[in-house]
Design a protein around this motif. Structure first.
Motif, PDB file in Angstrom:
ATOM      1  N   PHE A  85      -3.570   9.785   1.073  1.00 61.22           N
ATOM      2  CA  PHE A  85      -4.301   8.914   0.162  1.00 61.22           C
ATOM      3  C   PHE A  85      -3.774   7.495   0.298  1.00 61.22           C
ATOM      4  O   PHE A  85      -2.560   7.278   0.328  1.00 61.22           O
ATOM      5  CB  PHE A  85      -4.098   9.337  -1.298  1.00 61.22           C
ATOM      6  CG  PHE A  85      -4.854  10.555  -1.701  1.00 61.22           C
ATOM      7  CD1 PHE A  85      -6.231  10.526  -1.809  1.00 61.22           C
ATOM      8  CD2 PHE A  85      -4.191  11.727  -2.001  1.00 61.22           C
ATOM      9  CE1 PHE A  85      -6.936  11.645  -2.200  1.00 61.22           C
ATOM     10  CE2 PHE A  85      -4.886  12.856  -2.389  1.00 61.22           C
ATOM     11  CZ  PHE A  85      -6.262  12.812  -2.482  1.00 61.22           C
ATOM     12  N   VAL A  86      -4.685   6.518   0.364  1.00 62.00           N
ATOM     13  CA  VAL A  86      -4.330   5.100   0.288  1.00 62.00           C
ATOM     14  C   VAL A  86      -5.233   4.483  -0.764  1.00 62.00           C
ATOM     15  O   VAL A  86      -6.449   4.410  -0.578  1.00 62.00           O
ATOM     16  CB  VAL A  86      -4.533   4.378   1.644  1.00 62.00           C
ATOM     17  CG1 VAL A  86      -4.279   2.895   1.500  1.00 62.00           C
ATOM     18  CG2 VAL A  86      -3.638   4.965   2.698  1.00 62.00           C
ATOM     19  N   GLU A  87      -4.654   4.091  -1.886  1.00 60.05           N
ATOM     20  CA  GLU A  87      -5.387   3.494  -2.999  1.00 60.05           C
ATOM     21  C   GLU A  87      -6.574   4.355  -3.422  1.00 60.05           C
ATOM     22  O   GLU A  87      -7.684   3.861  -3.631  1.00 60.05           O
ATOM     23  CB  GLU A  87      -5.839   2.077  -2.642  1.00 60.05           C
ATOM     24  CG  GLU A  87      -4.689   1.138  -2.380  1.00 60.05           C
ATOM     25  CD  GLU A  87      -5.139  -0.246  -1.953  1.00 60.05           C
ATOM     26  OE1 GLU A  87      -6.362  -0.517  -1.944  1.00 60.05           O
ATOM     27  OE2 GLU A  87      -4.267  -1.055  -1.634  1.00 60.05           O
ATOM     28  N   GLY A  88      -6.377   5.646  -3.504  1.00 58.18           N
ATOM     29  CA  GLY A  88      -7.407   6.565  -3.955  1.00 58.18           C
ATOM     30  C   GLY A  88      -8.363   7.044  -2.883  1.00 58.18           C
ATOM     31  O   GLY A  88      -9.195   7.906  -3.149  1.00 58.18           O
ATOM     32  N   LEU A  89      -8.298   6.496  -1.678  1.00 56.53           N
ATOM     33  CA  LEU A  89      -9.170   6.905  -0.584  1.00 56.53           C
ATOM     34  C   LEU A  89      -8.419   7.832   0.367  1.00 56.53           C
ATOM     35  O   LEU A  89      -7.234   7.644   0.613  1.00 56.53           O
ATOM     36  CB  LEU A  89      -9.665   5.682   0.196  1.00 56.53           C
ATOM     37  CG  LEU A  89     -10.469   4.650  -0.583  1.00 56.53           C
ATOM     38  CD1 LEU A  89     -10.749   3.441   0.288  1.00 56.53           C
ATOM     39  CD2 LEU A  89     -11.768   5.256  -1.075  1.00 56.53           C
TER      40      LEU A  89
ATOM     41  N   MET B  78       0.830  -1.183   0.000  1.00 62.78           N
ATOM     42  CA  MET B  78       0.000   0.000   0.000  1.00 62.78           C
ATOM     43  C   MET B  78       0.872   1.244   0.000  1.00 62.78           C
ATOM     44  O   MET B  78       1.616   1.480   0.928  1.00 62.78           O
ATOM     45  CB  MET B  78      -0.879   0.024   1.257  1.00 62.78           C
ATOM     46  CG  MET B  78      -2.180  -0.680   1.107  1.00 62.78           C
ATOM     47  SD  MET B  78      -3.337  -0.387   2.445  1.00 62.78           S
ATOM     48  CE  MET B  78      -2.392  -0.689   3.898  1.00 62.78           C
ATOM     49  N   GLU B  79       0.762   1.989  -1.043  1.00 60.90           N
ATOM     50  CA  GLU B  79       1.526   3.221  -1.145  1.00 60.90           C
ATOM     51  C   GLU B  79       0.657   4.384  -0.697  1.00 60.90           C
ATOM     52  O   GLU B  79      -0.492   4.500  -1.092  1.00 60.90           O
ATOM     53  CB  GLU B  79       1.965   3.436  -2.591  1.00 60.90           C
ATOM     54  CG  GLU B  79       2.901   4.595  -2.767  1.00 60.90           C
ATOM     55  CD  GLU B  79       3.379   4.721  -4.200  1.00 60.90           C
ATOM     56  OE1 GLU B  79       3.520   5.849  -4.650  1.00 60.90           O
ATOM     57  OE2 GLU B  79       3.583   3.684  -4.836  1.00 60.90           O
ATOM     58  N   GLU B  80       1.191   5.207   0.179  1.00 63.96           N
ATOM     59  CA  GLU B  80       0.423   6.346   0.651  1.00 63.96           C
ATOM     60  C   GLU B  80       1.076   7.644   0.200  1.00 63.96           C
ATOM     61  O   GLU B  80       2.295   7.781   0.205  1.00 63.96           O
ATOM     62  CB  GLU B  80       0.255   6.326   2.164  1.00 63.96           C
ATOM     63  CG  GLU B  80       1.510   6.477   2.967  1.00 63.96           C
ATOM     64  CD  GLU B  80       1.245   6.434   4.457  1.00 63.96           C
ATOM     65  OE1 GLU B  80       1.827   7.289   5.156  1.00 63.96           O
ATOM     66  OE2 GLU B  80       0.508   5.566   4.900  1.00 63.96           O
ATOM     67  N   LYS B  81       0.230   8.585  -0.217  1.00 67.15           N
ATOM     68  CA  LYS B  81       0.686   9.905  -0.630  1.00 67.15           C
ATOM     69  C   LYS B  81       0.174  10.905   0.401  1.00 67.15           C
ATOM     70  O   LYS B  81      -1.032  11.065   0.580  1.00 67.15           O
ATOM     71  CB  LYS B  81       0.138  10.241  -2.015  1.00 67.15           C
ATOM     72  CG  LYS B  81       0.563  11.591  -2.518  1.00 67.15           C
ATOM     73  CD  LYS B  81      -0.121  11.938  -3.815  1.00 67.15           C
ATOM     74  CE  LYS B  81       0.166  13.390  -4.115  1.00 67.15           C
ATOM     75  NZ  LYS B  81      -0.953  14.062  -4.721  1.00 67.15           N
ATOM     76  N   ILE B  82       1.071  11.552   1.090  1.00 65.33           N
ATOM     77  CA  ILE B  82       0.696  12.472   2.164  1.00 65.33           C
ATOM     78  C   ILE B  82       0.123  13.755   1.572  1.00 65.33           C
ATOM     79  O   ILE B  82       0.724  14.377   0.704  1.00 65.33           O
ATOM     80  CB  ILE B  82       1.898  12.773   3.075  1.00 65.33           C
ATOM     81  CG1 ILE B  82       2.334  11.493   3.782  1.00 65.33           C
ATOM     82  CG2 ILE B  82       1.545  13.850   4.080  1.00 65.33           C
ATOM     83  CD1 ILE B  82       3.567  11.627   4.617  1.00 65.33           C
TER      84      ILE B  82
END
Length: 149
Positions: free
Chosen positions: A109-113, A1-5
């Motif tokens: 964001f985690v997988e668009g959420l 799971m890639e997260e974007k801050i």
């Protein structure tokens, strides 16, 4: 799971001792998510409150969507957090203890959420803040000496 801050509450670690962290979903409107995707969110004096066994975040500012119409959202409305009942009960019991509060620490964001990380925190005294700054300065000086700067 890639997260974007999306945004972080950097002041939380300075003003509070972080005891425990939880990940929660957040209930957003359509124009709010569009504004968040355009980097339109900020944590300025944000905190969480528990009402009627539901958790809300207040002070999370999501600016109005520029391309929105008359149905655009209120930038400072309280947003509902999505947590399990067991987690809400645990948060409520911790929060009722002396000096504890719920603070949002980051949004990502985690997988668009969109997810929000909330933490159970205890306020720091002035001498605790000075001690933390002193330790950070010592670590910075050691790194400078290691790299020969």
């Amino acid at each position: 799971m890639e997260e974007k801050i999306i945004c972080q509450n950097k002041r939380a670690s300075h003003d509070y001792f972080i005891i425990e962290k939880y990940e929660a979903g957040i209930e957003l409107l359509g124009t709010e998510i569009k504004s968040i995707r355009n980097n339109g969110a900020s944590f300025i004096d944000a905190y969480c409150e528990i009402k009627n066994s539901e958790v809300y975040v207040k002070g999370l500012h999501i600016k109005e969507y520029a391309m929105g119409n008359i149905f655009n959202h209120d930038p400072d409305r309280k947003k509902k957090l999505l947590l399990h009942k067991k987690e809400i009960v645990r948060l409520n019991t911790k929060k009722t203890q002396d000096g504890y509060t719920l603070i949002p620490t980051k949004m990502y964001f985690v997988e668009g959420l969109v997810k929000i990380e909330i933490a159970i925190c205890k306020g720091k005294k002035l001498y605790d803040k000075r001690e933390a700054i002193k330790k950070e300065d010592q670590i910075r000086m050691i790194k400078k000496e290691d790299y020969g700067i």
